[in-house]
Design a protein around this motif. Structure first.
Motif, PDB file in Angstrom:
ATOM      1  N   GLY A 245       0.792  -1.153   0.030  1.00  0.00           N
ATOM      2  CA  GLY A 245       0.020  -0.019  -0.144  1.00  0.00           C
ATOM      3  C   GLY A 245       0.649   1.292  -0.082  1.00  0.00           C
ATOM      4  O   GLY A 245       2.126   1.245  -0.071  1.00  0.00           O
ATOM      5  N   PRO A 246       0.155   2.259  -0.046  1.00  0.00           N
ATOM      6  CA  PRO A 246       0.970   3.677  -0.032  1.00  0.00           C
ATOM      7  C   PRO A 246       1.614   4.106   1.382  1.00  0.00           C
ATOM      8  O   PRO A 246       1.042   3.398   2.293  1.00  0.00           O
ATOM      9  N   PRO A 247       2.332   4.898   1.364  1.00  0.00           N
ATOM     10  CA  PRO A 247       3.023   5.386   2.659  1.00  0.00           C
ATOM     11  C   PRO A 247       2.164   6.240   3.294  1.00  0.00           C
ATOM     12  O   PRO A 247       0.831   6.623   2.578  1.00  0.00           O
ATOM     13  N   GLN A 248       2.417   6.791   4.299  1.00  0.00           N
ATOM     14  CA  GLN A 248       1.536   7.536   5.009  1.00  0.00           C
ATOM     15  C   GLN A 248       1.374   9.175   4.315  1.00  0.00           C
ATOM     16  O   GLN A 248       0.316   9.677   4.586  1.00  0.00           O
ATOM     17  N   ASN A 249       2.233   9.366   3.398  1.00  0.00           N
ATOM     18  CA  ASN A 249       2.013  10.574   2.830  1.00  0.00           C
ATOM     19  C   ASN A 249       0.872  10.911   1.863  1.00  0.00           C
ATOM     20  O   ASN A 249       0.715  11.980   1.445  1.00  0.00           O
ATOM     21  N   ILE A 250       0.314   9.584   1.690  1.00  0.00           N
ATOM     22  CA  ILE A 250      -0.838   9.751   0.662  1.00  0.00           C
ATOM     23  C   ILE A 250      -1.955  10.807   1.164  1.00  0.00           C
ATOM     24  O   ILE A 250      -2.699  11.318   0.264  1.00  0.00           O
ATOM     25  N   GLY A 251      -1.907  10.858   2.523  1.00  0.00           N
ATOM     26  CA  GLY A 251      -2.950  11.937   2.960  1.00  0.00           C
ATOM     27  C   GLY A 251      -2.660  13.449   2.700  1.00  0.00           C
ATOM     28  O   GLY A 251      -3.672  14.206   2.393  1.00  0.00           O
ATOM     29  N   SER A 252      -1.479  13.864   2.687  1.00  0.00           N
ATOM     30  CA  SER A 252      -0.859  15.012   2.150  1.00  0.00           C
ATOM     31  C   SER A 252      -1.204  14.986   0.926  1.00  0.00           C
ATOM     32  O   SER A 252      -1.523  16.108   0.113  1.00  0.00           O
ATOM     33  N   TRP A 253      -0.961  14.199  -0.123  1.00  0.00           N
ATOM     34  CA  TRP A 253      -1.274  14.056  -1.468  1.00  0.00           C
ATOM     35  C   TRP A 253      -2.667  14.637  -1.875  1.00  0.00           C
ATOM     36  O   TRP A 253      -2.895  15.232  -2.841  1.00  0.00           O
ATOM     37  N   PHE A 254      -3.511  13.995  -0.996  1.00  0.00           N
ATOM     38  CA  PHE A 254      -4.906  14.282  -1.419  1.00  0.00           C
ATOM     39  C   PHE A 254      -5.247  15.769  -0.968  1.00  0.00           C
ATOM     40  O   PHE A 254      -6.036  16.359  -1.738  1.00  0.00           O
ATOM     41  N   LYS A 255      -4.556  16.214   0.121  1.00  0.00           N
ATOM     42  CA  LYS A 255      -4.996  17.533   0.562  1.00  0.00           C
ATOM     43  C   LYS A 255      -4.291  18.586  -0.402  1.00  0.00           C
ATOM     44  O   LYS A 255      -4.992  19.645  -0.693  1.00  0.00           O
ATOM     45  N   ILE A 256      -3.198  18.275  -0.694  1.00  0.00           N
ATOM     46  CA  ILE A 256      -2.440  19.347  -1.713  1.00  0.00           C
ATOM     47  C   ILE A 256      -3.298  19.290  -3.111  1.00  0.00           C
ATOM     48  O   ILE A 256      -3.320  20.247  -3.808  1.00  0.00           O
ATOM     49  N   THR A 257      -3.704  17.953  -3.710  1.00  0.00           N
ATOM     50  CA  THR A 257      -4.302  18.125  -4.831  1.00  0.00           C
ATOM     51  C   THR A 257      -5.636  18.858  -4.578  1.00  0.00           C
ATOM     52  O   THR A 257      -6.013  19.601  -5.790  1.00  0.00           O
ATOM     53  N   ALA A 258      -6.282  18.562  -3.579  1.00  0.00           N
ATOM     54  CA  ALA A 258      -7.597  19.574  -3.397  1.00  0.00           C
ATOM     55  C   ALA A 258      -7.345  20.918  -3.551  1.00  0.00           C
ATOM     56  O   ALA A 258      -8.000  21.761  -4.041  1.00  0.00           O
ATOM     57  N   ALA A 259      -6.287  21.480  -2.745  1.00  0.00           N
ATOM     58  CA  ALA A 259      -5.729  22.759  -2.702  1.00  0.00           C
ATOM     59  C   ALA A 259      -5.523  23.497  -3.983  1.00  0.00           C
ATOM     60  O   ALA A 259      -5.881  24.662  -4.464  1.00  0.00           O
ATOM     61  N   CYS A 260      -4.935  22.472  -4.873  1.00  0.00           N
ATOM     62  CA  CYS A 260      -4.445  23.087  -6.277  1.00  0.00           C
ATOM     63  C   CYS A 260      -5.685  23.037  -7.068  1.00  0.00           C
ATOM     64  O   CYS A 260      -5.827  23.941  -8.085  1.00  0.00           O
ATOM     65  N   CYS A 261      -6.762  22.139  -6.923  1.00  0.00           N
ATOM     66  CA  CYS A 261      -7.985  22.474  -7.670  1.00  0.00           C
ATOM     67  C   CYS A 261      -8.669  23.628  -7.343  1.00  0.00           C
ATOM     68  O   CYS A 261      -9.480  24.124  -8.284  1.00  0.00           O
ATOM     69  N   GLN A 262      -8.707  23.960  -6.060  1.00  0.00           N
ATOM     70  CA  GLN A 262      -9.649  25.095  -5.597  1.00  0.00           C
ATOM     71  C   GLN A 262      -9.031  26.649  -6.101  1.00  0.00           C
ATOM     72  O   GLN A 262      -9.955  27.496  -5.865  1.00  0.00           O
ATOM     73  N   ARG A 264      -8.411  27.561  -9.343  1.00  0.00           N
ATOM     74  CA  ARG A 264      -8.593  27.768 -10.628  1.00  0.00           C
ATOM     75  C   ARG A 264      -8.911  29.073 -11.029  1.00  0.00           C
ATOM     76  O   ARG A 264      -8.416  29.491 -12.124  1.00  0.00           O
ATOM     77  N   ASP A 265      -9.960  29.573 -10.358  1.00  0.00           N
ATOM     78  CA  ASP A 265     -10.205  30.876 -10.859  1.00  0.00           C
ATOM     79  C   ASP A 265      -9.227  32.026 -10.900  1.00  0.00           C
ATOM     80  O   ASP A 265      -9.199  32.860 -11.482  1.00  0.00           O
ATOM     81  N   LYS A 266      -7.975  31.787 -10.020  1.00  0.00           N
ATOM     82  CA  LYS A 266      -6.899  32.954 -10.104  1.00  0.00           C
ATOM     83  C   LYS A 266      -5.738  32.285 -10.915  1.00  0.00           C
ATOM     84  O   LYS A 266      -5.012  32.893 -11.361  1.00  0.00           O
ATOM     85  N   GLN A 267      -5.688  30.862 -10.752  1.00  0.00           N
ATOM     86  CA  GLN A 267      -4.388  29.987 -11.231  1.00  0.00           C
ATOM     87  C   GLN A 267      -4.875  28.800 -12.059  1.00  0.00           C
ATOM     88  O   GLN A 267      -5.049  27.901 -10.977  1.00  0.00           O
ATOM     89  N   SER A 268      -4.748  28.642 -13.065  1.00  0.00           N
ATOM     90  CA  SER A 268      -4.903  27.190 -13.602  1.00  0.00           C
ATOM     91  C   SER A 268      -3.894  26.442 -13.699  1.00  0.00           C
ATOM     92  O   SER A 268      -2.853  26.617 -14.374  1.00  0.00           O
ATOM     93  N   ILE A 269      -3.905  25.440 -12.725  1.00  0.00           N
ATOM     94  CA  ILE A 269      -2.727  24.721 -12.669  1.00  0.00           C
ATOM     95  C   ILE A 269      -2.799  23.259 -13.508  1.00  0.00           C
ATOM     96  O   ILE A 269      -1.504  22.987 -13.985  1.00  0.00           O
ATOM     97  N   PHE A 270      -4.133  22.659 -13.955  1.00  0.00           N
ATOM     98  CA  PHE A 270      -4.143  21.688 -14.753  1.00  0.00           C
ATOM     99  C   PHE A 270      -4.885  22.013 -15.783  1.00  0.00           C
ATOM    100  O   PHE A 270      -5.508  22.790 -15.823  1.00  0.00           O
ATOM    101  N   LEU A 271      -4.672  20.897 -16.760  1.00  0.00           N
ATOM    102  CA  LEU A 271      -5.035  21.162 -18.252  1.00  0.00           C
ATOM    103  C   LEU A 271      -6.310  20.271 -18.191  1.00  0.00           C
ATOM    104  O   LEU A 271      -6.612  19.419 -17.113  1.00  0.00           O
ATOM    105  N   THR A 272      -7.339  20.453 -18.733  1.00  0.00           N
ATOM    106  CA  THR A 272      -8.710  19.957 -18.829  1.00  0.00           C
ATOM    107  C   THR A 272      -8.555  18.396 -18.877  1.00  0.00           C
ATOM    108  O   THR A 272      -8.996  17.384 -18.006  1.00  0.00           O
ATOM    109  N   SER A 273      -7.632  17.896 -19.655  1.00  0.00           N
ATOM    110  CA  SER A 273      -7.458  16.310 -19.944  1.00  0.00           C
ATOM    111  C   SER A 273      -6.683  15.848 -18.610  1.00  0.00           C
ATOM    112  O   SER A 273      -6.941  14.487 -18.146  1.00  0.00           O
TER     113      SER A 273
END
Length: 458
Positions: A245-262, A264-273
């Motif tokens: 399984g994944p290490p304990q850092n997977i929880g931080s991965w989910f949190k930073i991914t959510a923060a990057c998605c939020q 978008r109105d000011k900074q588009s980090i991901f492409l649509t694909s």
């Protein structure tokens, strides 16, 4: 006759005491005497029983009788269980669960030589108070790590209004790869607090020299051993089985991914694909039992990822995500888990849940029908009284159809579809006997009865 002489009757004195007869002394019966009499009586009974014929039935309960009765009862119970199993033809059906993580790779090195030249650290080294501390460039990483853990690094960045690339990349790597839980958690808090003002109205974001990309997040999952090469038949596992399984850092991965998605109105980090693939990755991780303890964090990440799409992008992206997932998710309880993990109440969540349930249902029916009426006609034509009817598949169909129709707003203007749905529910509810012991028959009947009540109330 002498007058003074006594008469004859006067000679008899009835009141004269008669000689006292010697009283017999009663014998006191003690406990020993009672026990002696009891054992004598018992020995007589034993002698009588011994003289009886050997085939004579016993008139008392012995331990041998109890043992014989228990053995006979156990034999009867085993026979009943065997007959019930033969009648029900019940098969072992696995629970949901897919191993989505394999062998972990070596994380990138934690040494950052460029960190020694960052302006924030140099300001401390060249400061007037450094003569008392004795801080050098070599000890700068340890000093910055202390500031990170204590929360001072975030305050200093906000005070300066500027986040250098070296500090940004160092904290990002500490967050996703550090084996120290305190360091990883502190770095995650640092990044979440750094990105949060970007999403607030009326606040100017700080200048960030470097932002993570989707490739950075994907590279972290690859290091954790995430299996990106999804197949139509992934390796299923039973709940609680030992697996990688994944290490304990997977929880931080989910949190930073959510923060990057939020942001978008000011900074588009991901492409649509990239955002589309990100949603698929999150859904797949919901299928791993080892991540159940992070359900809340994963749910927040899912909601943030779905909100990343604009209204113009969503219709096309929703169809792509649903088709991609439906082609690769196994057609068992895992597909129901994938649908139900999209549990948000927003429009994007409802549309994706409905679209995914519909596409999986089409694939389960071998694409023999691809429109609403055709699918429901196939479901209605299923004969629940046939001996070879697969109620497990029927349960899958029932739950998928429920999620498809419940969240598809386009079907509200099609009363025929709802009438056909009600007919299918009545078939499952009324034509399956409560005494039907076939596998999943009772679950189909109970589920249909519950849904039928809700349909009638509308």
């Amino acid at each position: 006759m002498d007058v003074e002489e006594l008469l004859d009757f006067e000679r008899e004195d009835p009141l004269a005491p008669s000689p006292v007869a010697a009283r017999k002394r009663k014998k006191v019966i003690g406990l020993d005497d009672l026990l002696t009499d009891y054992y004598k009586e018992r020995s007589k009974n034993v002698e009588k029983e011994a003289k009886k014929p050997a085939k004579a039935p016993k008139n008392y309960n012995s331990d041998e009788d109890e043992t014989g009765k228990e053995a006979k009862l156990s034999e009867i119970v085993n026979l009943c269980q065997k007959q019930m199993k033969e009648m029900s033809s019940e098969e072992e059906i696995s629970h949901w669960g897919i191993r989505v993580f394999g062998n972990q790779k070596t994380p990138p090195p934690s040494v950052f030589p460029e960190l020694e030249d960052c302006s924030l650290l140099q300001s401390f080294v060249n400061g007037e108070l450094n003569s008392l501390v004795g801080l050098t460039a070599e000890t700068g990483c340890s000093f910055l790590e202390g500031l990170l853990i204590n929360g001072w690094l975030s305050r200093l960045v906000f005070k300066c209004g500027y986040l250098e690339k070296s500090i940004a990349t160092w904290t990002f790597n500490m967050m996703l790869y550090s084996s120290k839980e305190e360091v990883s958690s502190s770095a995650c808090d640092f990044w979440c607090s750094t990105l949060s003002p970007i999403n607030e109205v009326g606040k100017m974001p700080i200048k960030i020299e470097w932002l993570p990309t989707y490739m950075d997040l994907k590279r972290a999952l690859e290091t954790y051993g995430f299996l990106f090469n999804f197949s139509s038949n992934p390796e299923s596992v039973n709940p609680g089985s030992d697996g990688k399984g994944p290490p304990q850092n997977i929880g931080s991965w989910f949190k930073i991914t959510a923060a990057c998605c939020q942001v978008r109105d000011k900074q588009s980090i991901f492409l649509t694909s990239e955002a589309e693939e990100l949603v698929e990755v999150i859904v797949w991780q919901f299928l791993d039992h080892q991540l159940q303890g992070l359900s809340v964090v994963m749910y927040n990440c899912m909601q943030s990822a779905l909100s990343y799409f604009s209204a113009d992008e969503w219709n096309t992206s929703c169809a792509k995500i649903a088709n991609s997932l439906a082609c690769r998710i196994p057609r068992d309880l895992n597909c129901l888990r994938a649908v139900e993990c999209i549990s948000g109440s927003d429009t994007h969540s409802k549309q994706l849940r409905s679209a995914l349930a519909f596409q999986i249902l089409v694939n389960c029916l071998e694409k023999k029908a691809t429109d609403e009426e055709g699918i429901l006609n196939m479901l209605i034509s299923l004969n629940v009284k046939e001996k070879d009817n697969d109620f497990f598949k029927m349960y899958i169909y029932l739950v998928l159809t429920e999620n498809w129709l419940l969240y598809d707003k386009k079907l509200e203007d099609k009363p025929v579809i709802m009438e056909m749905w009600g007919l299918f529910l009545r078939n499952c509810s009324c034509q399956i006997s409560s005494m039907d012991l076939r596998s999943y028959a009772s679950k189909v009947r109970s589920k249909a009865s519950f849904l039928l009540q809700g349909t009638c109330c509308k």
